[in-house]
Every structure is written in structure tokens, then in C-alpha cells.
Design a protein around this motif. Structure first.
Motif, PDB file in Angstrom:
ATOM      1  N   GLY A   1       0.787  -1.238   0.000  1.00 58.75           N
ATOM      2  CA  GLY A   1       0.000   0.000   0.000  1.00 58.75           C
ATOM      3  C   GLY A   1       0.813   1.279   0.000  1.00 58.75           C
ATOM      4  O   GLY A   1       1.795   1.439  -0.742  1.00 58.75           O
ATOM      5  N   LEU A   2       0.386   2.218   0.837  1.00 59.45           N
ATOM      6  CA  LEU A   2       1.029   3.537   0.870  1.00 59.45           C
ATOM      7  C   LEU A   2       2.459   3.448   1.388  1.00 59.45           C
ATOM      8  O   LEU A   2       3.327   4.221   0.970  1.00 59.45           O
ATOM      9  CB  LEU A   2       0.209   4.504   1.744  1.00 59.45           C
ATOM     10  CG  LEU A   2      -1.190   4.849   1.199  1.00 59.45           C
ATOM     11  CD1 LEU A   2      -1.957   5.715   2.190  1.00 59.45           C
ATOM     12  CD2 LEU A   2      -1.086   5.556  -0.144  1.00 59.45           C
ATOM     13  N   GLY A   3       2.721   2.506   2.304  1.00 60.62           N
ATOM     14  CA  GLY A   3       4.082   2.317   2.810  1.00 60.62           C
ATOM     15  C   GLY A   3       5.012   1.917   1.680  1.00 60.62           C
ATOM     16  O   GLY A   3       6.154   2.398   1.576  1.00 60.62           O
ATOM     17  N   ARG A   4       4.527   1.030   0.827  1.00 65.27           N
ATOM     18  CA  ARG A   4       5.325   0.598  -0.333  1.00 65.27           C
ATOM     19  C   ARG A   4       5.565   1.782  -1.269  1.00 65.27           C
ATOM     20  O   ARG A   4       6.676   1.967  -1.780  1.00 65.27           O
ATOM     21  CB  ARG A   4       4.581  -0.533  -1.061  1.00 65.27           C
ATOM     22  CG  ARG A   4       5.359  -1.177  -2.199  1.00 65.27           C
ATOM     23  CD  ARG A   4       4.446  -2.167  -2.928  1.00 65.27           C
ATOM     24  NE  ARG A   4       5.166  -3.006  -3.866  1.00 65.27           N
ATOM     25  CZ  ARG A   4       5.601  -2.611  -5.063  1.00 65.27           C
ATOM     26  NH1 ARG A   4       5.390  -1.370  -5.474  1.00 65.27           N
ATOM     27  NH2 ARG A   4       6.244  -3.462  -5.849  1.00 65.27           N
ATOM     28  N   SER A   5       4.535   2.570  -1.510  1.00 68.59           N
ATOM     29  CA  SER A   5       4.681   3.714  -2.431  1.00 68.59           C
ATOM     30  C   SER A   5       5.652   4.746  -1.885  1.00 68.59           C
ATOM     31  O   SER A   5       6.442   5.332  -2.637  1.00 68.59           O
ATOM     32  CB  SER A   5       3.319   4.369  -2.688  1.00 68.59           C
ATOM     33  OG  SER A   5       2.452   3.436  -3.279  1.00 68.59           O
TER      34      SER A   5
ATOM     35  N   VAL B   1      16.513   2.280   2.543  1.00 68.45           N
ATOM     36  CA  VAL B   1      15.245   2.065   3.251  1.00 68.45           C
ATOM     37  C   VAL B   1      15.147   0.653   3.824  1.00 68.45           C
ATOM     38  O   VAL B   1      15.477  -0.332   3.153  1.00 68.45           O
ATOM     39  CB  VAL B   1      14.031   2.321   2.320  1.00 68.45           C
ATOM     40  CG1 VAL B   1      12.727   2.251   3.117  1.00 68.45           C
ATOM     41  CG2 VAL B   1      14.138   3.679   1.644  1.00 68.45           C
ATOM     42  N   VAL B   2      14.690   0.597   5.083  1.00 69.04           N
ATOM     43  CA  VAL B   2      14.359  -0.684   5.718  1.00 69.04           C
ATOM     44  C   VAL B   2      12.841  -0.718   5.838  1.00 69.04           C
ATOM     45  O   VAL B   2      12.229   0.267   6.277  1.00 69.04           O
ATOM     46  CB  VAL B   2      14.972  -0.787   7.132  1.00 69.04           C
ATOM     47  CG1 VAL B   2      14.721  -2.179   7.711  1.00 69.04           C
ATOM     48  CG2 VAL B   2      16.452  -0.458   7.122  1.00 69.04           C
ATOM     49  N   ILE B   3      12.223  -1.828   5.424  1.00 68.12           N
ATOM     50  CA  ILE B   3      10.777  -1.970   5.614  1.00 68.12           C
ATOM     51  C   ILE B   3      10.531  -3.092   6.612  1.00 68.12           C
ATOM     52  O   ILE B   3      11.339  -4.016   6.736  1.00 68.12           O
ATOM     53  CB  ILE B   3      10.032  -2.255   4.287  1.00 68.12           C
ATOM     54  CG1 ILE B   3      10.567  -3.521   3.596  1.00 68.12           C
ATOM     55  CG2 ILE B   3      10.122  -1.057   3.355  1.00 68.12           C
ATOM     56  CD1 ILE B   3       9.742  -3.945   2.368  1.00 68.12           C
ATOM     57  N   CYS B   4       9.431  -2.999   7.355  1.00 68.33           N
ATOM     58  CA  CYS B   4       9.084  -4.098   8.261  1.00 68.33           C
ATOM     59  C   CYS B   4       7.604  -4.418   8.156  1.00 68.33           C
ATOM     60  O   CYS B   4       6.808  -3.615   7.654  1.00 68.33           O
ATOM     61  CB  CYS B   4       9.475  -3.770   9.704  1.00 68.33           C
ATOM     62  SG  CYS B   4       8.280  -2.743  10.569  1.00 68.33           S
TER      63      CYS B   4
ATOM     64  N   THR C   1       8.426  -7.376  -2.060  1.00 62.26           N
ATOM     65  CA  THR C   1       8.564  -5.913  -2.221  1.00 62.26           C
ATOM     66  C   THR C   1      10.033  -5.515  -2.345  1.00 62.26           C
ATOM     67  O   THR C   1      10.389  -4.676  -3.190  1.00 62.26           O
ATOM     68  CB  THR C   1       7.894  -5.181  -1.028  1.00 62.26           C
ATOM     69  OG1 THR C   1       6.517  -5.531  -1.016  1.00 62.26           O
ATOM     70  CG2 THR C   1       8.025  -3.679  -1.144  1.00 62.26           C
ATOM     71  N   VAL C   2      10.885  -6.117  -1.512  1.00 63.49           N
ATOM     72  CA  VAL C   2      12.321  -5.802  -1.592  1.00 63.49           C
ATOM     73  C   VAL C   2      12.831  -6.119  -3.002  1.00 63.49           C
ATOM     74  O   VAL C   2      13.508  -5.292  -3.633  1.00 63.49           O
ATOM     75  CB  VAL C   2      13.111  -6.592  -0.529  1.00 63.49           C
ATOM     76  CG1 VAL C   2      14.606  -6.559  -0.823  1.00 63.49           C
ATOM     77  CG2 VAL C   2      12.846  -6.022   0.856  1.00 63.49           C
ATOM     78  N   ASP C   3      12.486  -7.316  -3.510  1.00 63.45           N
ATOM     79  CA  ASP C   3      12.966  -7.712  -4.844  1.00 63.45           C
ATOM     80  C   ASP C   3      12.474  -6.743  -5.914  1.00 63.45           C
ATOM     81  O   ASP C   3      13.236  -6.284  -6.763  1.00 63.45           O
ATOM     82  CB  ASP C   3      12.499  -9.138  -5.185  1.00 63.45           C
ATOM     83  CG  ASP C   3      13.195 -10.165  -4.300  1.00 63.45           C
ATOM     84  OD1 ASP C   3      14.194  -9.793  -3.644  1.00 63.45           O
ATOM     85  OD2 ASP C   3      12.732 -11.327  -4.245  1.00 63.45           O
ATOM     86  N   GLU C   4      11.156  -6.434  -5.850  1.00 63.74           N
ATOM     87  CA  GLU C   4      10.566  -5.584  -6.895  1.00 63.74           C
ATOM     88  C   GLU C   4      11.131  -4.168  -6.852  1.00 63.74           C
ATOM     89  O   GLU C   4      11.501  -3.602  -7.880  1.00 63.74           O
ATOM     90  CB  GLU C   4       9.038  -5.539  -6.742  1.00 63.74           C
ATOM     91  CG  GLU C   4       8.378  -6.853  -7.145  1.00 63.74           C
ATOM     92  CD  GLU C   4       6.900  -6.907  -6.790  1.00 63.74           C
ATOM     93  OE1 GLU C   4       6.272  -7.957  -7.047  1.00 63.74           O
ATOM     94  OE2 GLU C   4       6.359  -5.938  -6.245  1.00 63.74           O
ATOM     95  N   LEU C   5      11.195  -3.582  -5.634  1.00 67.08           N
ATOM     96  CA  LEU C   5      11.632  -2.179  -5.556  1.00 67.08           C
ATOM     97  C   LEU C   5      13.123  -2.028  -5.833  1.00 67.08           C
ATOM     98  O   LEU C   5      13.550  -1.014  -6.400  1.00 67.08           O
ATOM     99  CB  LEU C   5      11.262  -1.564  -4.204  1.00 67.08           C
ATOM    100  CG  LEU C   5       9.759  -1.442  -3.921  1.00 67.08           C
ATOM    101  CD1 LEU C   5       9.512  -0.561  -2.692  1.00 67.08           C
ATOM    102  CD2 LEU C   5       8.985  -0.881  -5.097  1.00 67.08           C
TER     103      LEU C   5
ATOM    104  N   HIS D   1      -1.137   7.681  -5.268  1.00 65.37           N
ATOM    105  CA  HIS D   1      -0.060   7.321  -4.339  1.00 65.37           C
ATOM    106  C   HIS D   1       1.141   8.250  -4.465  1.00 65.37           C
ATOM    107  O   HIS D   1       1.789   8.600  -3.490  1.00 65.37           O
ATOM    108  CB  HIS D   1       0.377   5.876  -4.569  1.00 65.37           C
ATOM    109  CG  HIS D   1      -0.568   4.891  -3.957  1.00 65.37           C
ATOM    110  ND1 HIS D   1      -0.151   3.757  -3.313  1.00 65.37           N
ATOM    111  CD2 HIS D   1      -1.919   4.891  -3.870  1.00 65.37           C
ATOM    112  CE1 HIS D   1      -1.196   3.094  -2.867  1.00 65.37           C
ATOM    113  NE2 HIS D   1      -2.283   3.756  -3.208  1.00 65.37           N
ATOM    114  N   GLU D   2       1.439   8.620  -5.720  1.00 65.97           N
ATOM    115  CA  GLU D   2       2.605   9.468  -5.962  1.00 65.97           C
ATOM    116  C   GLU D   2       2.479  10.808  -5.234  1.00 65.97           C
ATOM    117  O   GLU D   2       3.471  11.376  -4.762  1.00 65.97           O
ATOM    118  CB  GLU D   2       2.694   9.700  -7.466  1.00 65.97           C
ATOM    119  CG  GLU D   2       4.073  10.012  -7.944  1.00 65.97           C
ATOM    120  CD  GLU D   2       4.065  10.382  -9.419  1.00 65.97           C
ATOM    121  OE1 GLU D   2       3.254   9.818 -10.171  1.00 65.97           O
ATOM    122  OE2 GLU D   2       4.881  11.237  -9.790  1.00 65.97           O
ATOM    123  N   GLU D   3       1.235  11.290  -5.131  1.00 63.79           N
ATOM    124  CA  GLU D   3       1.027  12.589  -4.474  1.00 63.79           C
ATOM    125  C   GLU D   3       1.364  12.494  -2.990  1.00 63.79           C
ATOM    126  O   GLU D   3       1.996  13.379  -2.413  1.00 63.79           O
ATOM    127  CB  GLU D   3      -0.427  13.043  -4.677  1.00 63.79           C
ATOM    128  CG  GLU D   3      -0.717  13.368  -6.134  1.00 63.79           C
ATOM    129  CD  GLU D   3      -2.192  13.552  -6.452  1.00 63.79           C
ATOM    130  OE1 GLU D   3      -2.490  14.349  -7.341  1.00 63.79           O
ATOM    131  OE2 GLU D   3      -3.053  12.884  -5.836  1.00 63.79           O
TER     132      GLU D   3
END
Ligand code: NAP
Length: 284
Positions: free
Chosen positions: A20-24, A36-39, A49-53, A225-227
């Protein structure tokens, strides 16, 4: 819109950054040079998500599995992060949400939402803040993602509204307590931004879908999301270094439309010219 190296050298934790918004936001931070570290709780989602981003942005991203409701898990996550390099920025984004009649909520459901949003944001904020203050690290930021209901309240999402209002109080309180230590706080108050998570749980088709929703938004559309990601990038950047304790609303004006005038004035937004003409005083 920004200098491509706006966030170069900044190490950022985005809780709930796998979706969602965290990913964006994570996507935008990476594009702007951040590390960036995501949890989150679902390690398969984090990995994907790590692979894609990493592929999409070429940026430095890693994931740590963590349930932010559990204090020891939050401390362990911070230790793992700090072992490489201290954070510069914490984004409290993880959330849970239930749409239900409040008198029918179980205590478990209430605890689940308060646990993720209120306790989880507090555990992460204190764990990062304590490490920064103990090490004398300055120029740090805590940004929390709230909801309009944190400002206005909202029926049928009462635990979330309560929890987000608490996170807003934390944001304002720490702006004063931690400001002199070089840590600033801020928040984003998003209106409707379609996601597969919070959004799909809160906007079941029984609520009339997007068509009914956009009538309640002065700009007559939902958010992109970009906004939101651009606003987030600005608020955590050094360009916003004097913003402390504020919560910025990004909702196309929705909160103002729902707040002002009541239902009878709202209906007038759809009036035809003939209806307005009929209202004009007639000359004698
Ligand atoms: P989402 O996709 O459901 O994101 C929530 C994220 O939080 C998920 O990645 C989830 O991952 C993580 N999470 C949930 N419980 C967790 C826990 N106990 N520990 C760690 N992570 C946890 O929802 P979203 O729509 O992007 O919402 C993101 C933020 O924006 C939330 O704070 C929400 O309140 C706010 N917001 C959204 C909207 C909107 O229209 N979308 C509007 C206003 C405010 P796991 O399930 O894997 O843990």
C-alpha cells in the motif's frame, strides 16, 4: 519535482512498508537516494517488495520481519538496523483497521487495532528516539501516517480513530520534548487513497464504491499514491527542517466538505443553474 539526491545518505525505516502507501513511500524514498528498511509481519510479502523495488529503483532496500505490537520484537528490529547504521528517519505507517458497530466489537478486536497503531507507533518511536538521544545524534525525524478521523473522530472505526488521535498527541508532545535534542516530528493525514489493504476493508461495495465517494471530495477524485509519496519525501527531507509537530492533510479538501454546512448545503453542490435561478429574489 525534487533534486534526484534529495534523500541521499538518509537511512529510513518504514513500518508496514511491504504494501500500500508504505510501499509507495518506500519507492519514492529509494528513487531519491535513501537507504530504506521496511518491516511487517508477512515475510513473503516483504521479500517480494524488496525484490521488486530494488529492481525498479536500483536503490538500497532491506526488510526485517517484525510485529510492532511486541516490544521485544521492536527492540530486536532496532538492534538489527543499528548494527549496520543508525536510522535517520522513522515512518510510523503500519496500521490495522476494522469497520464495525462499536458496541459489537470484541475486546480482542479493540486491542488489535490499538496494539498496532497506538502501541506499535509508540514502541518504534521510543526505541529509535532513545538510541538517537543516547548517542547524541541530531537532525532526525519521526513521521507518522494518521487518518482524518484522528482530527474529527469517525463512527464505525472508533479504535482506529482513538489510536491515530493518540499518535497525533505523541507527534505534538514530542515536537516540544525532543525538538531541543535535534529530533523533529510531523505527520501526514491522508484522505482516500485506494490500496488493497486498509482501503478494501473500509470501502466495501456496500458503501457505494468510488462513485459515491468522489462526490464527497471537492476535487472529485481519490488521491494518487505518488502525491502522498511526494509529500512524505518533502516532509522527511532537510528542506522541511523547520516543520515540527505539524500534521499535513492531503485529502482533496474532503475533510472541509464533510465538516462545513451539513447535509443540506452538501446537496446544493449538485444543484442545476435552474435551481439556483429559482432561489434568486425576484425584482418587482
Ligand atoms: P495496508 O496496505 O493494509 O498497509 C498496512 C501495512 O501495515 C501492511 O504492510 C501490514 O503488513 C503492516 N502491518 C499491519 N500490522 C502490523 C504489525 N502488527 N506489525 C508490523 N506491520 C504491520 O494499508 P494502507 O492503505 O497502505 O495504509 C497505510 C497507512 O495509511 C496506515 O497507517 C493507514 O491508516 C493510513 N491511511 C490510509 C488511507 C487509505 O486511503 N489507504 C487513508 C488514511 C490513512 P503485515 O500485514 O504483513 O504485517
Amino acid at each position: 519535482m525534487f533534486q534526484p539526491d534529495l534523500l541521499k545518505g538518509k537511512r529510513i525505516l518504514v513500518t508496514g512498508g511491504g504494501t500500500g502507501l508504505g510501499r509507495s513511500m518506500t519507492h519514492r524514498f529509494l528513487e531519491l537516494g535513501a537507504n530504506v528498511v521496511i518491516c511487517g509481519r508477512r515475510e513473503d510479502v516483504l521479500k517480494q517488495t524488496v525484490d521488486e523495488l530494488a529492481k525498479e529503483t536500483g536503490g538500497e532496500i532491506e526488510a526485517v520481519g517484525c510485529d510492532v505490537r511486541i516490544p521485544d520484537a521492536v527492540e530486536a528490529m532496532m538492534d538489527t538496523i543499528w548494527a549496520k547504521r543508525p536510522l535517520d528517519i522513522l515512518v510510523n505507517n503500519a496500521a490495522g483497521q476494522i469497520l464495525a458497530q462499536t458496541h459489537k466489537l470484541s475486546t480482542r478486536a479493540i486491542d488489535a487495532v490499538l496494539g498496532i497503531v497506538l502501541h506499535g507507533s509508540a514502541y518504534c518511536t521510543v526505541a529509535a528516539g532513545r538510541r538517537w538521544i543516547d548517542a547524541g545524534l541530531r537532525d532526525r525525524v519521526v513521521m507518522s501516517i494518521l487518518t482524518v478521523s484522528s482530527l474529527t473522530g469517525a463512527p464505525f472505526t472508533v479504535p482506529s480513530s482513538m489510536a491515530k488521535a493518540g499518535v497525533l498527541a505523541m507527534t505534538k508532545s514530542l515536537a516540544v520534548e525532543w525538538g531541543p535534542k535535534g529530533i523533529r516530528t510531523c505527520a501526514i493525514v491522508p484522505g482516500p487513497f485506494p490500496t488493497e489493504g486498509a482501503w478494501s476493508r473500509l470501502m466495501p461495495k456496500e458503501r457505494g464504491g468510488n462513485e459515491e465517494l468522489v462526490k464527497t471530495i471537492p476535487l472529485r477524485r481519490v488521491g494518487e499514491h505518488e502525491e502522498l509519496a511526494n509529500l512524505a519525501a518533502f516532509l522527511v527531507s532537510d528542506g522541511a527542517a523547520y516543520i515540527n509537530g505539524d500534521a499535513v492533510v492531503i485529502d482533496g479538501g474532503k475533510m472541509l466538505q464533510s465538516g462545513g454546512g451539513g447535509a443540506s448545503t452538501q446537496a446544493m453542490l449538485d444543484w442545476t443553474d435552474e435551481q439556483w435561478e429559482a432561489l434568486r429574489p425576484k425584482r418587482k
